[in-house]
Design an enzyme around this catalytic site. Structure first.
Site, PDB file in Angstrom:
ATOM      1  N   TYR A  31     -14.502  -8.912  12.843  1.00  0.00           N
ATOM      2  CA  TYR A  31     -14.073 -10.094  13.424  1.00  0.00           C
ATOM      3  C   TYR A  31     -14.571  -9.955  14.827  1.00  0.00           C
ATOM      4  CZ  TYR A  31     -10.627 -10.913   9.662  1.00  0.00           C
ATOM      5  OH  TYR A  31     -10.063 -11.162   8.544  1.00  0.00           O
ATOM      6  N   ALA A  66       2.237   1.441   7.992  1.00  0.00           N
ATOM      7  CA  ALA A  66       2.879   0.247   8.189  1.00  0.00           C
ATOM      8  C   ALA A  66       2.383  -0.434   9.336  1.00  0.00           C
ATOM      9  CB  ALA A  66       4.451   0.594   8.390  1.00  0.00           C
ATOM     10  N   SER A  67       2.096  -1.684   9.103  1.00  0.00           N
ATOM     11  CA  SER A  67       1.890  -2.643  10.582  1.00  0.00           C
ATOM     12  C   SER A  67       2.029  -4.104  10.180  1.00  0.00           C
ATOM     13  CB  SER A  67       0.184  -2.448  10.742  1.00  0.00           C
ATOM     14  OG  SER A  67      -0.053  -3.005  12.215  1.00  0.00           O
ATOM     15  N   LEU A 109       8.765   1.636  14.287  1.00  0.00           N
ATOM     16  CA  LEU A 109       7.533   1.530  15.148  1.00  0.00           C
ATOM     17  C   LEU A 109       7.763   1.398  16.601  1.00  0.00           C
ATOM     18  CD1 LEU A 109       5.491  -0.639  12.483  1.00  0.00           C
ATOM     19  CD2 LEU A 109       5.470   2.122  12.777  1.00  0.00           C
ATOM     20  N   TYR A 164      -3.807 -10.833  14.689  1.00  0.00           N
ATOM     21  CA  TYR A 164      -3.465  -9.690  13.710  1.00  0.00           C
ATOM     22  C   TYR A 164      -4.820  -8.704  13.821  1.00  0.00           C
ATOM     23  CZ  TYR A 164      -3.914  -7.099   9.274  1.00  0.00           C
ATOM     24  OH  TYR A 164      -4.035  -6.060   8.339  1.00  0.00           O
ATOM     25  N   SER A 223      -8.012  -1.912   9.130  1.00  0.00           N
ATOM     26  CA  SER A 223      -8.452  -2.969   8.282  1.00  0.00           C
ATOM     27  C   SER A 223     -10.030  -3.326   8.649  1.00  0.00           C
ATOM     28  CB  SER A 223      -7.697  -4.044   8.585  1.00  0.00           C
ATOM     29  OG  SER A 223      -7.879  -5.352   8.150  1.00  0.00           O
ATOM     30  N   ILE A 257       0.998  -1.060  -0.002  1.00  0.00           N
ATOM     31  CA  ILE A 257       0.058   0.078  -0.085  1.00  0.00           C
ATOM     32  C   ILE A 257       0.904   1.300  -0.164  1.00  0.00           C
ATOM     33  CG2 ILE A 257      -1.830   1.275   1.221  1.00  0.00           C
ATOM     34  CD1 ILE A 257      -2.731  -1.371   2.381  1.00  0.00           C
ATOM     35  N   ALA A 258       1.825   1.326   0.764  1.00  0.00           N
ATOM     36  CA  ALA A 258       2.902   2.505   0.881  1.00  0.00           C
ATOM     37  C   ALA A 258       3.432   2.673  -0.413  1.00  0.00           C
ATOM     38  CB  ALA A 258       3.786   2.184   2.160  1.00  0.00           C
ATOM     39  N   LYS A 261      -5.009  -4.868  14.864  1.00  0.00           N
ATOM     40  CA  LYS A 261      -5.677  -3.722  14.242  1.00  0.00           C
ATOM     41  C   LYS A 261      -6.630  -2.908  14.921  1.00  0.00           C
ATOM     42  CE  LYS A 261      -4.033  -2.764  10.664  1.00  0.00           C
ATOM     43  NZ  LYS A 261      -3.203  -1.961  10.053  1.00  0.00           N
TER      44      LYS A 261
END
Length: 247
Positions: free
Chosen positions: A118, A70-71, A50, A143, A112, A1-2, A147
């Protein structure tokens, strides 16, 4: 994405400052970008991690807008969920604090659908930006928890700034991000497709809710300047399909 965000920003005439954990990766990144845009001279790179306070103030200084993308996104569950939660949450807060101190006008944060859909009962099948994943559900993975906690922390931090602070936040919540890979690194989302191309035995009964990486990048950039985007979160999903259909 970046990388796709940087390509589109440079093509649109922006000056861009990006962060790398190590500037040793700068030549590789610039070579990748050169395949897509001739405007790499408008990109400056600076080190920031980070999990480290250093570098973030310098990264944000003088910027009008910021993207925090970023993650960690591994394919397998980590042994310790904090391996994902800490960099996601702490990295988000480090970036936001630096942006607020620098007076950045708008931050677009990559979250996300994992922070939305979820941990809910199976009977719930429709979701909107008003929904949040349930991190207290034992079935939720590391994950999705990372998020959700990172995005919650971002909104909580913004609430502490007060209504008159110049910095505003917009959050983008994409589904499975697919599309053109800019370099030889397949990354986790691309690896899902790569495993099929390599003849990985068996096709799991898994449904994906996907979006093109170029649309996700465009959404991030639009979020920077759209007046009505401040304080909003946006689900980005183009279509749903089963792994068998991908195969």
């Amino acid at each position: 994405i970046a990388i796709h965000c940087i390509i589109q920003l440079l093509e649109q005439g922006w000056r861009v400052r990006g962060t790398l954990r190590s500037l040793a990766r700068e030549p590789e990144l610039r070579a990748t970008l050169a395949k897509f845009t001739p405007h790499g001279h408008r990109l400056e790179l600076t080190p920031a991690d980070l999990l480290d306070d250093s570098g973030w103030e310098a990264a944000a200084r003088g910027c009008d807008y910021a993207l925090h993308v970023a993650s960690p996104f591994p394919l397998a569950e980590p042994k310790d969920e904090q391996d994902l939660i800490r960099p996601a949450r702490e990295g988000t807060l480090r970036a936001l604090k630096a942006c607020a101190q620098a007076g950045v006008r708008r931050v677009a944060l990559t979250s996300s659908i994992a922070a939305v859909s979820y941990g809910h009962p199976a009977a719930k099948t429709h979701f909107s930006e008003d929904d949040w994943s349930d991190v207290n559900n034992p079935a939720i993975g590391a994950y999705a928890k990372s998020k959700t906690l990172a995005e919650r922390a971002a909104w909580d931090f913004m609430a502490t700034l007060g209504a008159n602070h110049p910095t505003t936040l917009t959050v983008i919540n994409p589904g499975l991000v697919l599309g053109p890979l800019p370099d030889a690194h397949t990354r986790s989302s691309g690896e899902l497709v790569m495993q099929l191309l390599k003849g990985q035995p068996g096709v799991a009964r898994v449904q994906f809710h996907a979006v093109d990486v170029r649309d996700v990048a465009a959404a991030h950039i639009a979020a920077l300047t759209a007046p009505g985007a401040a304080g909003q979160r946006y689900l980005c999903v183009a279509e749903s399909f089963w792994m068998q259909e991908a195969a």
